[in-house]
Motif scaffolding. Structure first.
Motif, mmCIF file in Angstrom:
data_model
loop_
_atom_site.group_PDB
_atom_site.id
_atom_site.type_symbol
_atom_site.label_atom_id
_atom_site.label_comp_id
_atom_site.label_asym_id
_atom_site.label_seq_id
_atom_site.Cartn_x
_atom_site.Cartn_y
_atom_site.Cartn_z
ATOM 1 N N THR A 96 -5.477 -4.150 35.397
ATOM 2 C CA THR A 96 -5.714 -2.850 34.783
ATOM 3 C C THR A 96 -4.383 -2.410 34.184
ATOM 4 N N ILE A 97 -4.418 -2.065 32.903
ATOM 5 C CA ILE A 97 -3.220 -1.602 32.213
ATOM 6 C C ILE A 97 -3.495 -0.186 31.737
ATOM 7 N N ARG A 98 -2.558 0.719 32.032
ATOM 8 C CA ARG A 98 -2.694 2.107 31.622
ATOM 9 C C ARG A 98 -1.457 2.501 30.842
ATOM 10 N N GLY A 99 -1.643 3.272 29.777
ATOM 11 C CA GLY A 99 -0.519 3.764 28.983
ATOM 12 C C GLY A 99 -0.962 4.880 28.067
ATOM 13 N N ASP A 100 -0.038 5.341 27.227
ATOM 14 C CA ASP A 100 -0.342 6.421 26.295
ATOM 15 C C ASP A 100 -0.852 5.896 24.950
ATOM 16 N N ARG A 101 -0.414 4.677 24.600
ATOM 17 C CA ARG A 101 -0.783 4.105 23.299
ATOM 18 C C ARG A 101 -0.802 2.588 23.428
ATOM 19 N N ALA A 102 -1.704 1.940 22.696
ATOM 20 C CA ALA A 102 -1.766 0.478 22.702
ATOM 21 C C ALA A 102 -2.054 -0.007 21.292
ATOM 22 N N VAL A 103 -1.383 -1.098 20.913
ATOM 23 C CA VAL A 103 -1.635 -1.737 19.623
ATOM 24 C C VAL A 103 -1.948 -3.193 19.905
ATOM 25 N N THR A 109 -2.818 -12.357 19.539
ATOM 26 C CA THR A 109 -3.557 -11.999 20.764
ATOM 27 C C THR A 109 -2.704 -11.236 21.772
ATOM 28 N N THR A 110 -1.852 -10.340 21.268
ATOM 29 C CA THR A 110 -1.061 -9.520 22.176
ATOM 30 C C THR A 110 -1.425 -8.057 22.019
ATOM 31 N N ILE A 111 -1.345 -7.375 23.142
ATOM 32 C CA ILE A 111 -1.527 -5.935 23.154
ATOM 33 C C ILE A 111 -0.217 -5.351 23.672
ATOM 34 N N VAL A 112 0.337 -4.397 22.920
ATOM 35 C CA VAL A 112 1.578 -3.738 23.301
ATOM 36 C C VAL A 112 1.207 -2.326 23.731
ATOM 37 N N VAL A 113 1.460 -2.034 25.011
ATOM 38 C CA VAL A 113 1.132 -0.729 25.579
ATOM 39 C C VAL A 113 2.445 0.015 25.811
ATOM 40 N N THR A 114 2.503 1.283 25.398
ATOM 41 C CA THR A 114 3.719 2.072 25.539
ATOM 42 C C THR A 114 3.427 3.412 26.197
ATOM 43 N N GLY A 115 4.489 4.015 26.736
ATOM 44 C CA GLY A 115 4.405 5.357 27.300
ATOM 45 C C GLY A 115 3.895 5.384 28.722
ATOM 46 N N ASP A 116 4.788 5.458 29.699
ATOM 47 C CA ASP A 116 4.405 5.524 31.116
ATOM 48 C C ASP A 116 3.375 4.448 31.465
ATOM 49 N N VAL A 117 3.742 3.213 31.270
ATOM 50 C CA VAL A 117 2.836 2.083 31.459
ATOM 51 C C VAL A 117 2.733 1.728 32.941
ATOM 52 N N ILE A 118 1.512 1.464 33.380
ATOM 53 C CA ILE A 118 1.242 1.004 34.736
ATOM 54 C C ILE A 118 0.365 -0.243 34.632
ATOM 55 N N LEU A 119 0.841 -1.345 35.214
ATOM 56 C CA LEU A 119 0.075 -2.591 35.277
ATOM 57 C C LEU A 119 -0.253 -2.853 36.736
ATOM 58 N N THR A 120 -1.535 -3.020 37.035
ATOM 59 C CA THR A 120 -1.933 -3.369 38.405
ATOM 60 C C THR A 120 -2.688 -4.685 38.378
ATOM 61 N N GLN A 121 -2.402 -5.497 39.387
ATOM 62 C CA GLN A 121 -3.109 -6.752 39.624
ATOM 63 C C GLN A 121 -3.386 -6.769 41.119
ATOM 64 N N GLY A 122 -4.619 -6.463 41.483
ATOM 65 C CA GLY A 122 -4.936 -6.306 42.904
ATOM 66 C C GLY A 122 -4.169 -5.117 43.448
ATOM 67 N N ARG A 123 -3.412 -5.324 44.518
ATOM 68 C CA ARG A 123 -2.596 -4.250 45.098
ATOM 69 C C ARG A 123 -1.209 -4.176 44.474
ATOM 70 N N ASN A 124 -0.817 -5.182 43.695
ATOM 71 C CA ASN A 124 0.500 -5.211 43.072
ATOM 72 C C ASN A 124 0.547 -4.239 41.901
#
Length: 164
Positions: A96-103, A109-124
């Motif tokens: 799960t990736i969360r941010g303010d903006r994504a391009v 095949t890349t997504i660039v997420v910016t602004g207070d980004v949070i990446l979760t993988q399971g509990r990590n």
């Protein structure tokens, strides 16, 4: 005009496509072969492509892109770039990736997420200011917020087999 919007949204399926892993006894269709579902408070064709506004959401298979607004840019009749803004979430079965903006750029095949980004993988959990995520490989590169002195990435990682 509705047909043009739907054609643009159908091309958006490239954004949510993730290659399948090894074959199993009962093969599941790849996300790009599954129907695309969209939802928004409004949708329109724009000179550059299409726009979804207000609780915009695109689902295909197990992948979801959700934001306040999603815009697609067409080049040569195909979607070349998708921009999501405001409360952005990109969710796969494992991340799960969360941010303010994504391009999302289709060609690499890349997504660039910016602004207070949070990446979760399971509990990590990993946080930072900018994340470059390859949708095909799952490779991710997190950076601290640019232009902010002292901003660093932070994370919490749990070894396999540990419990709460």
């Amino acid at each position: 005009m509705t047909r043009s919007i739907l054609a643009g949204i159908a091309a958006l399926g490239l954004v949510l496509a993730v290659p399948s892993g090894t074959a199993t006894a009962q093969a599941r269709p790849t996300p790009s072969q599954q129907p695309i579902m969209v939802g928004a408070d409004s949708a329109e064709q724009t000179p550059a492509g299409f726009a979804l506004r207000g609780r915009a959401e695109v689902l295909q298979g197990d992948n979801r892109l959700r934001a306040d607004a999603i815009q697609g840019v067409s080049t040569g009749g195909a979607i070349s770039q998708v921009t999501a803004s405001g409360n952005v979430y990109y969710v796969t079965p494992t991340e799960t990736i969360r941010g303010d903006r994504a391009v999302y750029t289709v060609s690499d095949t890349t997504i660039v997420v910016t602004g207070d980004v949070i990446l979760t993988q399971g509990r990590n959990v990993l946080t930072g200011g900018r994340l470059v995520y390859n949708i095909d490989t799952g490779a991710a590169r997190m950076e601290g917020a640019s232009g902010t002195t002292g901003t660093r990435i932070q994370g919490v990682f749990y070894p396999q087999g540990t419990r709460d």
